[in-house]
Design a protein around this motif. Structure first.
Motif, PDB file in Angstrom:
ATOM      1  N   TYR A  85      -7.596  -0.885  -4.020  1.00  0.00           N
ATOM      2  CA  TYR A  85      -6.341  -0.642  -3.374  1.00  0.00           C
ATOM      3  C   TYR A  85      -5.538   0.400  -4.257  1.00  0.00           C
ATOM      4  N   LEU A  86      -4.659   1.412  -3.525  1.00  0.00           N
ATOM      5  CA  LEU A  86      -3.757   1.834  -4.212  1.00  0.00           C
ATOM      6  C   LEU A  86      -2.265   1.633  -3.522  1.00  0.00           C
ATOM      7  N   VAL A  87      -1.583   0.854  -4.637  1.00  0.00           N
ATOM      8  CA  VAL A  87      -0.472   0.206  -4.568  1.00  0.00           C
ATOM      9  C   VAL A  87       0.912   0.823  -5.268  1.00  0.00           C
ATOM     10  N   LYS A  88       1.979   0.702  -4.401  1.00  0.00           N
ATOM     11  CA  LYS A  88       3.254   1.306  -4.788  1.00  0.00           C
ATOM     12  C   LYS A  88       3.836   0.585  -6.291  1.00  0.00           C
ATOM     13  N   GLU A  89       3.404  -0.529  -6.427  1.00  0.00           N
ATOM     14  CA  GLU A  89       3.996  -1.475  -7.471  1.00  0.00           C
ATOM     15  C   GLU A  89       3.185  -0.907  -8.837  1.00  0.00           C
ATOM     16  N   SER A  90       4.098  -0.856  -9.902  1.00  0.00           N
ATOM     17  CA  SER A  90       3.581  -0.368 -11.096  1.00  0.00           C
ATOM     18  C   SER A  90       2.793  -1.338 -11.758  1.00  0.00           C
ATOM     19  N   PHE A  91       2.198  -1.231 -12.838  1.00  0.00           N
ATOM     20  CA  PHE A  91       1.224  -1.882 -13.731  1.00  0.00           C
ATOM     21  C   PHE A  91       2.020  -3.177 -13.888  1.00  0.00           C
ATOM     22  N   LYS A  99       0.678  -1.053   0.034  1.00  0.00           N
ATOM     23  CA  LYS A  99      -0.021   0.077  -0.137  1.00  0.00           C
ATOM     24  C   LYS A  99       0.822   1.275  -0.209  1.00  0.00           C
ATOM     25  N   LEU A 100       0.357   2.492  -0.182  1.00  0.00           N
ATOM     26  CA  LEU A 100       1.207   3.456  -0.354  1.00  0.00           C
ATOM     27  C   LEU A 100       1.631   3.863   0.914  1.00  0.00           C
ATOM     28  N   ASN A 101       1.188   3.593   2.073  1.00  0.00           N
ATOM     29  CA  ASN A 101       1.614   3.935   3.358  1.00  0.00           C
ATOM     30  C   ASN A 101       2.745   2.841   3.779  1.00  0.00           C
ATOM     31  N   GLY A 102       3.034   1.829   2.838  1.00  0.00           N
ATOM     32  CA  GLY A 102       4.140   1.073   3.121  1.00  0.00           C
ATOM     33  C   GLY A 102       4.002  -0.403   3.694  1.00  0.00           C
ATOM     34  N   VAL A 103       2.505  -0.547   4.107  1.00  0.00           N
ATOM     35  CA  VAL A 103       2.081  -1.897   4.595  1.00  0.00           C
ATOM     36  C   VAL A 103       1.812  -2.724   3.316  1.00  0.00           C
ATOM     37  N   ILE A 146       1.386  -7.264 -13.106  1.00  0.00           N
ATOM     38  CA  ILE A 146       1.290  -8.097 -14.139  1.00  0.00           C
ATOM     39  C   ILE A 146       2.414  -9.327 -13.901  1.00  0.00           C
ATOM     40  N   ASN A 147       3.363  -8.956 -13.733  1.00  0.00           N
ATOM     41  CA  ASN A 147       4.534  -9.946 -13.506  1.00  0.00           C
ATOM     42  C   ASN A 147       4.076 -10.747 -12.202  1.00  0.00           C
ATOM     43  N   PRO A 207      -1.111   7.990 -11.299  1.00  0.00           N
ATOM     44  CA  PRO A 207       0.040   7.365 -11.835  1.00  0.00           C
ATOM     45  C   PRO A 207       0.380   6.126 -10.631  1.00  0.00           C
ATOM     46  N   GLU A 208       0.063   6.387  -9.459  1.00  0.00           N
ATOM     47  CA  GLU A 208       0.144   4.965  -8.622  1.00  0.00           C
ATOM     48  C   GLU A 208      -0.700   4.195  -9.491  1.00  0.00           C
ATOM     49  N   SER A 209      -0.691   2.576  -8.831  1.00  0.00           N
ATOM     50  CA  SER A 209      -1.519   1.621  -9.428  1.00  0.00           C
ATOM     51  C   SER A 209      -2.794   1.506  -8.820  1.00  0.00           C
ATOM     52  N   LYS A 210      -3.949   1.495  -9.063  1.00  0.00           N
ATOM     53  CA  LYS A 210      -5.197   1.370  -8.407  1.00  0.00           C
ATOM     54  C   LYS A 210      -5.845   0.185  -8.856  1.00  0.00           C
TER      55      LYS A 210
END
Length: 84
Positions: A38-44, A6-10, A48-49, A26-29
């Motif tokens: 969920y909004l996450v730090k990982e890219s699209f 998550k964006l807060n690091g959890v 997928i990977n 630009p973050e991933s939703k």
């Protein structure tokens, strides 16, 4: 299940079979079937990977487990060699 941040690091695990859509904003939703998101730090591409890797692991569990055992054995042998 895939591990995401998550964006807060959890960190958390998400069942990828419940994903309906992934947006880059630009973050991933990640929107689930039940409309939770969920909004996450990982890219699209990272998401997928992770999904592809998880599906490959579950599709061929036996080969995956053999490979993991082999990596563990190699690491153990390297550690023993370093001690000597």
């Amino acid at each position: 299940m895939i591990k995401l941040t998550k964006l807060n690091g959890v960190e958390f695990l998400l069942n990828d079979s419940h994903i309906q859509i992934i947006e880059s904003i630009p973050e991933s939703k990640i929107v689930l079937d039940n409309k939770d998101y969920y909004l996450v730090k990982e890219s699209f591409d990272e998401i997928i990977n992770k999904i592809a890797e998880f599906n490959a692991k579950t599709a061929d569990k036996e080969s995956y487990l053999k490979a993991r055992r082999g990596l563990t054995e190699v690491a153990d042998e390297n550690q023993e060699s370093a001690i000597k």
